[in-house]
Design a protein around this motif. Structure first.
Motif, PDB file in Angstrom:
ATOM      1  N   UNK A 154       0.917  -1.145  -0.031  1.00 32.64           N
ATOM      2  CA  UNK A 154       0.023  -0.077   0.006  1.00 32.64           C
ATOM      3  C   UNK A 154       0.651   1.149  -0.167  1.00 32.64           C
ATOM      4  N   UNK A 155       1.803   1.412   0.741  1.00 32.20           N
ATOM      5  CA  UNK A 155       2.845   2.417   1.018  1.00 32.20           C
ATOM      6  C   UNK A 155       3.416   2.615  -0.359  1.00 32.20           C
ATOM      7  N   UNK A 156       4.156   1.409  -0.878  1.00 32.49           N
ATOM      8  CA  UNK A 156       4.666   1.736  -2.322  1.00 32.49           C
ATOM      9  C   UNK A 156       3.759   2.204  -3.262  1.00 32.49           C
ATOM     10  N   UNK A 161      18.441   3.298   1.878  1.00 32.77           N
ATOM     11  CA  UNK A 161      17.896   3.567   0.308  1.00 32.77           C
ATOM     12  C   UNK A 161      18.973   4.187  -0.418  1.00 32.77           C
ATOM     13  N   UNK A 162      19.906   5.257   0.411  1.00 40.46           N
ATOM     14  CA  UNK A 162      20.920   5.737  -0.379  1.00 40.46           C
ATOM     15  C   UNK A 162      22.005   4.607  -0.637  1.00 40.46           C
ATOM     16  N   UNK A 163      22.072   3.809   0.389  1.00 45.17           N
ATOM     17  CA  UNK A 163      23.160   2.667   0.052  1.00 45.17           C
ATOM     18  C   UNK A 163      22.697   1.441  -0.956  1.00 45.17           C
ATOM     19  N   UNK A 164      21.309   1.453  -1.110  1.00 50.63           N
ATOM     20  CA  UNK A 164      20.939   0.820  -2.272  1.00 50.63           C
ATOM     21  C   UNK A 164      21.419   1.317  -3.502  1.00 50.63           C
ATOM     22  N   UNK A 208      16.265   8.032  -6.058  1.00 46.58           N
ATOM     23  CA  UNK A 208      15.817   8.947  -5.113  1.00 46.58           C
ATOM     24  C   UNK A 208      15.764   8.254  -3.653  1.00 46.58           C
ATOM     25  N   UNK A 209      15.965   9.042  -2.586  1.00 47.05           N
ATOM     26  CA  UNK A 209      15.672   8.393  -1.482  1.00 47.05           C
ATOM     27  C   UNK A 209      14.940   9.479  -0.383  1.00 47.05           C
ATOM     28  N   UNK A 235      12.419   4.503   5.463  1.00 42.31           N
ATOM     29  CA  UNK A 235      12.666   5.256   4.394  1.00 42.31           C
ATOM     30  C   UNK A 235      12.100   4.534   3.216  1.00 42.31           C
ATOM     31  N   UNK A 236      12.550   5.321   1.726  1.00 39.92           N
ATOM     32  CA  UNK A 236      11.897   4.819   0.720  1.00 39.92           C
ATOM     33  C   UNK A 236      13.091   4.920  -0.528  1.00 39.92           C
ATOM     34  N   UNK A 237      13.496   3.989  -1.329  1.00 38.93           N
ATOM     35  CA  UNK A 237      14.152   4.068  -2.581  1.00 38.93           C
ATOM     36  C   UNK A 237      12.993   4.202  -3.807  1.00 38.93           C
ATOM     37  N   UNK A 238      13.238   5.347  -4.450  1.00 39.84           N
ATOM     38  CA  UNK A 238      12.383   5.642  -5.699  1.00 39.84           C
ATOM     39  C   UNK A 238      13.354   5.236  -6.801  1.00 39.84           C
ATOM     40  N   UNK A 239      13.071   4.557  -7.878  1.00 42.82           N
ATOM     41  CA  UNK A 239      13.601   4.013  -9.001  1.00 42.82           C
ATOM     42  C   UNK A 239      12.791   4.607 -10.205  1.00 42.82           C
TER      43      UNK A 239
END
Length: 377
Positions: A35-37, A58-61, A178-179, A194-198
């Motif tokens: 849901x969040x994603x 997220x930044x490390x990813x 983005x993070x 956090x969240x990683x945006x691709x």
């Protein structure tokens, strides 16, 4: 004491956590995670969103996804949190610091190109206070030199940039990656999170693998493979359903939270304008191409002495205001590694920037007291 920050609970956090527990699925990547994603993908035009345990993760990813290696160089502002740099230092990168703008702590986009070498691999703009960097210029420089752009959007949920073409885009949807952060000091919170945006299709499949400890587990559960195994490097980056459940309660109330925060921000701005001018203090700038998500209200004092006196004055009247980052290029860890000389604007913000209390439950009476105490200074 009026605190600097107070986490706000919308009312459904514990109910959703209980729902997650009763579902028997609390280890992550369950219903609340999805849901969040989906919220970020649908509302902000992000191609693939992956919840993480922190913005740092997220930044490390992102650093893993762009294959940062020993000797690579990454350009970013010095006026930022250590996680922005650490994510790339952990992979062996050299950090090349750019100065801030004269009128805003964001990276000065006109200083970036002169810092690019044959070893440069990425530019990491940080949207300070949720206010957009000049992304058209940054993306043009990146395209010209075949570099990646990773937006540090830790403070930038629900904030936008309008490009030269007039198109408005959500911060975090512009760079290749983005993070975001949901730390308890942010607008939308989950305690830590956090969240990683691709935003580049070529990273989507590998991002899921890295997120799932280097396995193709996500593909397995979608029925795309008949078994899953170790196929790449990765780590345990995804959070539990308990964190996702808390976050979903926040996201459901995003408009309500943002409306209140903007009311407080605007009240500060309107009622401190004359005082600031009289005392030679700068109020926050929102460029024409940016929106203000009311993440932070800050002042820029004329010097360190004035800021110290103002902080003391506020504390004596039981108001907790705080300064922010110490320039990373002057830090004990990176001082000997920094070879770029002085960063005068960055150092100005280190010495002069002061942040005011800003949180959802800051009452009218508390705001009035803060403004009165400023007017006495």
């Amino acid at each position: 004491m009026i605190p600097f920050n107070k986490p706000y609970l919308t009312g459904n956090e514990t109910a959703y956590i209980e729902e997650a527990v009763k579902s028997g699925k609390i280890s992550g990547n369950g219903n609340f995670t999805k849901k969040c994603q989906s919220f970020f993908e649908t509302n902000y035009g992000i191609k693939k969103a992956l919840l993480t345990t922190s913005c740092t993760d997220a930044l490390e990813m992102a650093a893993i996804l762009i294959d940062i290696k020993e000797g690579d160089e990454v350009i970013m502002p010095s006026y930022t949190f250590v996680s922005t740099a650490n994510a790339f230092v952990l992979r062996g990168a050299k950090i090349v610091f750019a100065d801030s703008r004269k009128n805003h702590p964001n990276i000065d986009e006109t200083k970036i190109e002169s810092l690019i070498t044959s070893k440069t691999k990425a530019i990491v703009p940080v949207h300070y206070a949720g206010v957009a960097c000049e992304m058209d210029t940054i993306m043009e420089i990146a395209a010209k030199h075949n570099l990646y752009v990773i937006e540090d959007a830790a403070q930038a949920v629900d904030s936008y940039y309008t490009g030269k073409n007039g198109i408005k885009k959500a911060l975090g949807s512009i760079g290749h990656l983005a993070a975001f952060s949901f730390h308890e000091t942010k607008n939308i919170i989950s305690g830590e999170g956090g969240l990683l945006a691709v935003n580049d299709d070529k990273f989507i499949d590998r991002a899921e693998i890295i997120w799932e400890k280097g396995t193709n587990r996500s593909s397995f559960f979608r029925g795309e493979v008949d078994k899953y195994g170790w196929v790449d490097i990765g780590s345990s980056f995804l959070p539990s359903e308990i964190i996702a459940a808390f976050l979903w309660a926040q996201l459901e109330n995003l408009e309500k939270i943002q409306t209140k925060r903007k009311e407080i921000w605007n009240n500060y701005f309107m009622r401190l304008k004359d005082w600031a001018q009289k005392n030679e203090i700068e109020l926050p700038l929102t460029p024409d191409y940016a929106t203000n998500n009311a993440h932070m209200f800050y002042l820029v004092c004329k010097n360190l002495e004035q800021r110290t006196k103002l902080l003391t004055h506020l504390k004596q009247h039981e108001i907790l205001a705080v300064f922010h980052y110490i320039s990373l290029h002057t830090s004990p860890f990176y001082l000997s590694k920094h070879q770029g000389g002085e960063l005068l604007q960055t150092d100005k913000f280190t010495d002069c920037l002061l942040r005011l209390p800003l949180f959802f439950e800051l009452t009218d009476e508390q705001q009035q007291k803060i403004i009165n105490i400023f007017n006495e200074f």
